[in-house]
Design an enzyme around this catalytic site. Structure first.
Site, short mmCIF file in Angstrom:
data_model
loop_
_atom_site.label_atom_id
_atom_site.label_comp_id
_atom_site.label_asym_id
_atom_site.label_seq_id
_atom_site.Cartn_x
_atom_site.Cartn_y
_atom_site.Cartn_z
N CYS A 2 0.85 -1.20 0.00
CA CYS A 2 0.00 0.00 0.00
C CYS A 2 0.87 1.24 0.00
CB CYS A 2 -0.88 -0.03 1.24
SG CYS A 2 -1.80 -1.55 1.40
N ARG A 28 1.49 1.69 -5.89
CA ARG A 28 1.73 0.69 -4.85
C ARG A 28 0.44 -0.06 -4.49
NH1 ARG A 28 6.43 1.61 -2.12
NH2 ARG A 28 5.59 0.43 -0.37
N TRP A 75 -3.64 -1.90 -1.38
CA TRP A 75 -3.61 -3.13 -2.16
C TRP A 75 -4.11 -4.20 -1.20
CZ3 TRP A 75 -1.49 -8.10 -2.23
CH2 TRP A 75 -1.59 -8.77 -3.46
N ASN A 101 0.65 -0.65 6.12
CA ASN A 101 1.15 -1.30 4.91
C ASN A 101 1.88 -2.56 5.37
OD1 ASN A 101 2.39 -2.15 2.58
ND2 ASN A 101 3.96 -0.56 2.60
N GLY A 102 1.42 -3.72 4.94
CA GLY A 102 2.07 -4.97 5.36
C GLY A 102 1.02 -5.99 5.76
N GLU A 478 9.37 -14.07 -19.91
CA GLU A 478 9.07 -12.64 -19.77
C GLU A 478 7.95 -12.20 -20.71
OE1 GLU A 478 9.14 -8.63 -18.60
OE2 GLU A 478 9.56 -10.55 -17.64
N LYS A 482 4.34 -10.55 -19.47
CA LYS A 482 3.80 -9.26 -19.91
C LYS A 482 2.37 -9.43 -20.42
CE LYS A 482 6.05 -7.03 -18.32
NZ LYS A 482 7.13 -7.49 -17.51
N GLU A 485 -0.01 -10.27 -17.45
CA GLU A 485 -0.23 -9.17 -16.48
C GLU A 485 -1.22 -8.15 -16.98
OE1 GLU A 485 3.33 -7.58 -14.05
OE2 GLU A 485 4.13 -8.09 -16.01
N HIS A 501 7.38 -32.93 -23.58
CA HIS A 501 7.30 -33.60 -22.27
C HIS A 501 6.00 -33.27 -21.55
CE1 HIS A 501 11.38 -34.74 -23.07
NE2 HIS A 501 11.71 -33.47 -23.24
N LYS A 595 3.00 -1.96 -8.23
CA LYS A 595 4.34 -1.80 -8.81
C LYS A 595 5.43 -2.36 -7.93
CE LYS A 595 7.24 -0.28 -11.91
NZ LYS A 595 7.35 -1.00 -13.18
C1 AGP Z 1 6.61 -6.95 -13.78
O1 AGP Z 1 5.95 -6.38 -14.84
C2 AGP Z 1 5.87 -6.90 -12.52
N1 AGP Z 1 5.57 -5.61 -12.12
C3 AGP Z 1 6.53 -7.70 -11.40
O2 AGP Z 1 6.73 -9.02 -11.84
C4 AGP Z 1 7.85 -7.14 -10.90
O3 AGP Z 1 8.85 -7.38 -11.83
C5 AGP Z 1 8.23 -7.83 -9.59
O4 AGP Z 1 7.22 -7.54 -8.65
C6 AGP Z 1 9.57 -7.35 -9.07
O5 AGP Z 1 9.53 -5.98 -8.82
P1 AGP Z 1 10.91 -5.20 -8.61
O6 AGP Z 1 11.69 -5.26 -9.87
O7 AGP Z 1 10.48 -3.81 -8.24
O8 AGP Z 1 11.62 -5.87 -7.47
#
Ligand code: AGP
Length: 600
Positions: A2, A28, A75, A101-102, A478, A482, A485, A501, A595
Site C-alpha cells: 500500500c 503501490r 492493495w 502497509n504490510g 518474460e 507481460k 499481467e 514432455h 508496482k
Molecule cells: C513486472 O511487470 C511486474 N511488475 C513484477 O513481476 C515485478 O517485476 C516484480 O514484482 C519485481 O519488482 P521489482 O523489480 O520492483 O523488485
C-alpha cells in the site's frame, strides 16, 4: 504494498497535500483510498475521515482545511475491496485513525482477544486490530508524559505485539502529531520549514523536501509541526542519532509526454535508456564483472520480471564469460542459501528496490557473510541502501506496473558486464548500441503496425504460448508474463525442449504460439518445436531475424548477436499493450497488481 502519506505542520491544506502524495504512490496499490484529518479550532479536536473504493484518478478531497492529515492507498491483502475495508481504520470511540502497509500475521488471535474484551470491528482487515489495541493501551496507561510522547509509546508497545512485516501510522486529533513504526515495509520521513512528512517512498516527498530519514526496521517516529523524533521501538527509547540524507538525485519527471499510457511511453524510452547505459555505465559494468570474477560462487536473485532478467544473466555469463551465475527467484532464495559464505556474491535484481521477498533473501545472505550487489532503478530504496555495491539502471521513473525499460536496462548492464569479464567491454557496449538502434527502428519503421494487426487477430484468445531455447527461454517467460499481467490472457512461456514432455497437450487448432528464434545455435531446434506445434493446428508467430515457411506470422527483427534478448523483449511488450487496449483494459494499473510488492 500500500501507499502511506502523512503531513503535520503549519500549512492548513494537509488533506490536499496528502491526496497529492497518495496519487504519487498509487502504483503501490489502487483498490481503495482514504484520508483522515484533524479538525481545527475546536476545543475538542476530532477526526474527519473520507474513504473510497477504486482508483484516485482525478478525485478531489472533501475534507476541510487542517494542519494534520494521514492517507492511504490500498492493495487488499485481508478483506475484500470495500469502503469499510479501506484505510484509515478507527477504534470504537472513533478517536484514533490507523493506516497500515504490510501483513499482521497474528491478527486472528489479536482480534479474538479484543472481541472478548467487547471491542466492535467495522472491517475484515488485519489492520483494525491496531486501533483497538491502541485504544486499550491509551485507556489503561497512567503515565504523565505529554500526549504525543504517550501516543508514540503506546504505538511501540502495540507494535511489539504484531507479528509479520508492517509499517503502521496513527493520527490522534487530540495530539497535534502523527506517530509511526516500521518493520520490513518502507517508511521515509521528510523534514521541512512548514512541517514534517512521512511516506512509503522518497519519490512522493521530493517536491516538498530533500532532507529525508529512511526509517530502519524496528524503529518508530513521532512527527509534530516542529520536529521529528525517532525511537528504537523495541526499547521505546529515543535513538541517539538519526541519519538525515540530503538527497541529490533529481525527482523523476512525471507525466505522459503525449503518450496515452505510461506503458507505451516507457516502451518508447528504451532506446534512450540503453544508449545512456552504454555511455555512462561501463565503469559500473566493469566493477560488477570484477566482483563476479573474484567471487567463488555467484547468485542472481529477483522476483517476477526481475527474476527473468536474472535468468537471462545466467545465460549471458555462461555464453560470453564461461562463468556460472546461479539464478534463483527471490521468494525461494532464502530456502536455498545454506551454502553461502564470505566468498559468495549475491546480486539482487529489482526495479523498485522494495520487493520484500528479495530484501529478506539478501538480508539473510548478508548475515551469512556473502557480498551483496544490486541492479536497482530507485536510488535510496531499501535495496540500494542494503547492498555493498548498488548499480543504478538509469531507466528513470517507471510508473506503469509492468516493468519494461527497467527489464531491458538490466539486460544491458549484464551484457556489458559479461563482455567486461573477458576484457571485451567495448564489444559489449557496441552491441548494446546496436540493440538500441534496432529497437528505435522497430518502434518507428512501421513494424509496430504489424504487431497491432496481430493483436486484432488474437485479441479473443483464451490461451497463448511462448517458446524459446537457451537465452530465449527466460525471454519466453518474460513475454508470457507481460501478456498475462496486462491482457489477462492465460499466456505461458516454455523452454522449447520441454514441449514434447507434456505442455504440447495444451495446443489446439488456432492456439497462438510465439516462437523466439534468434539467429544462433538454438534456431534449428526451436524451429522443429514450432513445426510440432503447427502440426497440431497451432498458429505460429515467429520473432526472428530469419524467414521460415513455418511462420504463419513473421515479426522480423535485426540480428544483433548476443544482444538478441534485449531486442526480442520489445515486440511482446507492444503486443501485450495492444492486446490490453483491444480488451478495454488499463495497461498502467492492471487488476490485482502493484508496482512494488512489499508484503510476503
Ligand atoms: C513486472 O511487470 C511486474 N511488475 C513484477 O513481476 C515485478 O517485476 C516484480 O514484482 C519485481 O519488482 P521489482 O523489480 O520492483 O523488485
Amino acid at each position: 504494498m500500500c501507499g502511506i502519506f502523512g503531513y503535520v505542520g503549519t500549512r492548513d491544506e494537509a488533506p490536499q497535500l496528502v491526496l497529492a502524495g497518495l496519487k504519487k504512490l498509487e502504483y503501490r496499490g489502487y483498490d481503495s483510498w482514504g484520508i483522515a484529518s484533524r479538525q481545527n479550532e475546536q476545543a475538542f479536536a476530532r477526526l474527519l475521515v473520507e474513504k473510497h473504493t477504486g482508483k484516485i484518478g482525478q478525485a478531489m478531497t472533501s475534507l476541510p482545511a487542517s494542519h494534520a492529515a494521514l492517507g492511504h492507498t490500498r492493495w487488499a491483502t485481508h478483506g475484500g475491496v470495500t469502503q469499510a475495508n479501506a484505510h484509515p481504520h478507527l477504534d470504537c470511540q472513533g478517536r484514533l485513525a490507523v493506516i497500515h502497509n504490510g501483513i499482521i500475521e497474528n491478527h486472528t488471535e489479536l482480534r479474538r482477544e479484543l472481541l472478548a474484551k467487547g471491542h466492535t470491528f467495522a472491517s475484515q482487515t488485519d489492520t483494525e486490530v491496531v486501533c483497538h489495541l491502541m485504544e486499550d493501551d491509551i485507556r489503561d496507561e497512567t503515565s504523565t508524559q505529554d500526549g504525543c510522547e504517550r501516543l508514540v509509546q503506546a504505538l511501540m508497545r502495540v507494535f511489539r505485539r504484531l507479528d509479520g512485516l508492517s509499517a503502521v501510522s496513527v493520527l490522534d486529533p487530540q495530539e497535534r502529531c502523527i506517530v509511526a513504526a516500521k518493520n520490513g515495509s518502507p517508511l521515509v520521513l521528510g523534514y521541512s520549514q512548514d512541517g514534517n512528512y512521512l511516506a512509503s517512498d522518497s519519490s512522493a516527498l521530493l517536491e516538498h523536501t530533500r532532507r529525508l530519514t529512511f526509517l530502519d526496521d524496528g524503529q518508530a517516529a513521532l512527527l509534530s509541526a516542529d520536529g521529528i523524533r525517532v525511537y528504537d521501538a523495541t526499547s521505546g527509547l529515543r535513538e541517539a542519532d538519526t541519519r538525515i540524507w540530503d538527497i541529490t538525485w533529481q525527482e523523476e519527471v512525471e507525466g505522459l509526454d503525449g503518450f496515452p499510457h505510461y506503458m507505451t511511453k516507457e516502451i518508447h524510452e528504451q532506446p534512450a535508456v540503453l544508449r545512456r547505459l552504454a555511455a555512462e555505465s561501463s565503469a559500473q559494468a566493469q566493477r560488477l564483472a570484477d566482483e563476479i570474477q573474484q567471487a567463488s560462487t555467484v547468485h542472481f536473485v529477483g522476483c517476477g520480471t526481475a527474476s527473468n532478467a536474472a535468468r537471462c544473466g545466467e545465460y549471458l555469463f555462461s555464453r560470453i564469460a564461461s562463468r556460472q551465475a546461479n539464478c534463483v527467484v527471490g521468494s525461494e532464495f532464502g530456502y536455498l542459501a545454506d551454502f553461502l559464505d564470505e566468498r559468495s556474491l549475491v546480486v539482487g535484481f529489482s526495479q523498485s528496490g522494495e520487493t520484500i521477498d528479495l530484501l529478506d533473501s539478501l538480508k539473510s545472505a548478508g548475515r551469512r557473510g556473502a557480498r551483496l550487489a544490486a541492479l536497482v532503478n530507485v536510488e535510496g530504496s531499501s535495496l540500494y541502501r542494503l547492498v555493498d555495491h548498488p548499480i543504478l539502471l538509469l531507466a528513470g521513473a517507471e510508473r506503469c506496473v509492468l516493468a519494461t525499460k527497467s527489464f531491458t536496462a538490466k539486460l544491458g548492464i549484464l551484457l556489458m558486464a559479461a563482455y567486461a569479464t573477458q576484457g571485451r567491454l567495448e564489444e559489449g557496449r557496441a552491441l548494446l548500441q546496436r540493440a538500441a538502434d534496432e529497437i528505435q527502428s522497430f518502434l518507428t519503421d512501421g513494424r509496430v503496425e504489424q504487431v497491432r494487426e496481430l493483436a486484432d487477430r488474437i485479441a479473443d484468445a483464451q490461451h497463448l504460448y511462448v517458446i524459446g531455447r537457451g537465452p530465449s527461454y527466460p525471454m519466453a517467460l518474460e513475454a508470457a508474463l507481460k501478456i498475462k499481467e496486462v491482457s489477462y490472457i492465460h499466456a505461458e512461456g516454455f523452454a522449447g525442449g520441454e514441449l514434447k514432455h507434456g505442455v504440447i497437450a495444451l495446443v489446439e487448432r488456432g492456439s497462438p504460439c510465439i516462437v523466439l528464434a534468434p539467429n544462433d545455435e538454438t534456431f534449428r531446434s526451436i524451429l522443429s518445436g514450432a513445426e510440432e506445434i503447427k502440426a497440431r493446428g497451432g498458429y505460429i508467430i515467429g520473432i526472428s531475424p530469419c524467414a521460415s515457411d513455418v511462420w504463419d506470422e513473421h515479426i522480423k527483427v535485426a540480428d544483433v548477436g548476443e544482444g538478441a534478448s534485449i531486442v526480442h523483449a520489445v515486440p511482446p511488450q507492444i503486443l501485450a499493450y495492444e492486446l490490453a487496449l483491444r480488451r478495454g483494459l488499463d495497461p498502467d494499473k492492471p487488476r490485482n497488481l502493484a508496482k512494488s510488492v512489499t508484503v510476503k
